[in-house]
Write a protein that holds these residues in place. Structure first.
Motif: not given
Ligand SMILES: [Zn+2]
Length: 458
Positions: A215-239
């Motif tokens: 996912c590109s950083p800009d795309f992730l920013r959009e995800v973060a904004a929607l998560a905050a707006e709708h109060q949804l937690p995030i599930h993501i693979h990391v490192a």
């Protein structure tokens, strides 16, 4: 019958195990697990009593005089241990379809050569039947809740609804926003909003951006904004791999965790799958942001991704829970063996046999898992007010004798097929080894047929 609607169930003559906070938060080995002999009473979907049998008999006011009433079911727990249902914090259940078909490959080749060609051909019906097989496998091993990221998620939700299990579902998506990613994100958000609190509250949802390297950083920013707006937690693979960390560093000059912080992805609760390659600063960020790490030791070993430093994570205050990952990289959905592997690996890589004691391993698959999935106060412990997600284990077996230390038996000696009975939300999903809500032979037959069709078209 007098208009009575509620169901009253009693499990009696049973040893109950309830793990407390892990060692890093407790500062002492003592009282790691509450162990008591007694009974547990369930009204509809909720535990209303857990304690000594005489406590129930003596307290006349308990549960509005419910003791005067007939129990609909009384289960004799003699020779058995009652534990909170196990929680699988990171999996891709429909990947059961790929079990045995993507072995012995490095992660990126595994994805591109083996996984994607099959997944491209999987229909919603294939996903539905593979989910049923995976859910059957999980119930048989005492798992009562799983955290999922996949596609054709309505088919997974349907399998959850029908089988009675609990699940935290996210539609996985990746992209840069203008390569079809935006449509998938909209789809993922739509799914999360439609299905949250589905199946009578057994389904909750998260947003599932696949990983920082897809996912590109800009795309992730959009995800973060929607998560905050709708109060949804995030599930993501990391490192997950060293390659991911070096690629992200080359492209963006930071670690994957730093990148997630940069794009604002910690605005709502975050569940980071894997966390194999984290430095001290990454761990401090995850701890400060209250993120949980879903440690998937078998999958990380099989793909040779490495071994996550869970001892160091726990010491920094990160909630480390456990997951199987999908059956293409494990190759089972068995939380009892995952718990044992996690406890053994923590000792092996640290050179410290006191690392991840049995009580902490058990905590990670019950209360720790519940907290990671934003289900604390709902499941993860056998106490009044909690939803009745439970598993009974038969310890009258040679490999579980003597019965002097039940916590040790559960973590180091137990096997999935020692589980005899499983309840989710007050409903029995398995009794005496028989699944109550799934025709597993029908599901297995459909799954076998599907993979033959898919392989024939490759
Ligand atoms: Zn995964």
């Amino acid at each position: 019958m007098g208009g009575r609607t509620e169901m009253l169930t009693k499990i009696e003559n049973v040893w109950v195990l309830n793990p407390r906070a892990p060692l890093s938060l407790r500062q002492s080995q003592s009282h790691a697990v509450d162990v008591f002999y007694g009974c547990v009473i369930i009204k509809d979907d909720t535990i209303i009593y857990a304690g000594k049998p005489e406590g129930w008999n003596d307290d006349g006011g308990l549960a509005g005089g419910a003791q005067d009433r007939q129990f609909d079911t009384i289960v004799d727990g003699k020779g058995k241990v009652l534990i909170p249902g196990l929680i699988n914090c990171h999996t891709h259940v429909p990947m059961v379809m790929l079990r045995g078909l993507a072995d012995d490959l490095e992660l990126h080749n595994w994805l591109e050569q083996a996984v994607f060609p099959i997944e491209d051909r999987m229909t919603p019906e294939d996903v539905y039947w593979a989910s049923k097989v995976g859910i059957a496998e999980m119930i048989r091993g005492g798992t009562t809740c799983f955290s999922e990221m996949y596609f054709h998620m309505d088919a997974v939700a349907q399998a959850v609804e029908e089988t009675g299990i609990r699940a935290v579902l996210s539609r996985g998506f990746a992209g840069s926003g203008d390569d079809g990613g935006a449509a998938k994100l909209a789809d993922g958000l739509d799914f999360a909003l439609r299905q949250r609190n589905g199946a009578g509250g057994r389904i909750t949802t998260m947003l599932g951006p696949h990983a920082p390297y897809t996912c590109s950083p800009d795309f992730l920013r959009e995800v973060a904004a929607l998560a905050a707006e709708h109060q949804l937690p995030i599930h993501i693979h990391v490192a997950e791999t060293a390659r991911e960390v070096s690629e992200i560093r080359e492209q963006y000059g930071r670690t994957p965790v730093e990148l997630l912080e940069d794009v604002g992805l910690f605005g709502t609760r975050l569940l980071a799958a894997h966390g194999v390659h984290l430095n001290d600063r990454d761990m401090e960020i995850l701890a400060a942001r209250g993120a949980a790490v879903a440690h998937c030791p078998a999958s990380n070993l099989k793909l040779a991704s490495g071994i996550a430093p869970i001892g160091r994570m726990a010491a920094k205050g990160i909630n480390v829970c456990l997951g199987t990952d999908g059956a293409a990289s494990n190759n089972n959905l068995d939380m009892i063996s995952e718990m044992r592997l996690a406890a053994l690996l923590a000792k092996g890589i640290s050179g410290d046999p006191t690392a991840m004691p049995a009580a902490d391993a058990m905590h990670a698959v019950v209360a720790g898992g519940a907290q990671a999935l934003a289900l604390e106060g709902v499941v993860g412990s056998i106490s009044p007010g909690m939803k009745a997600d439970l598993a009974l284990i038969d310890y009258q077996k040679p490999h579980l004798t003597p019965d002097a230390n039940l916590v040790s038996l559960l973590v180091y000696s137990c096997r999935a097929d020692d589980v005899t009975d499983v309840m989710v939300n007050g409903q029995w999903l398995m009794r005496d080894g028989l699944l109550q809500t799934i025709d597993e032979y029908e599901a297995m037959e459909h799954c076998n047929k599907s993979i033959r069709r898919i392989k024939g078209s490759l």
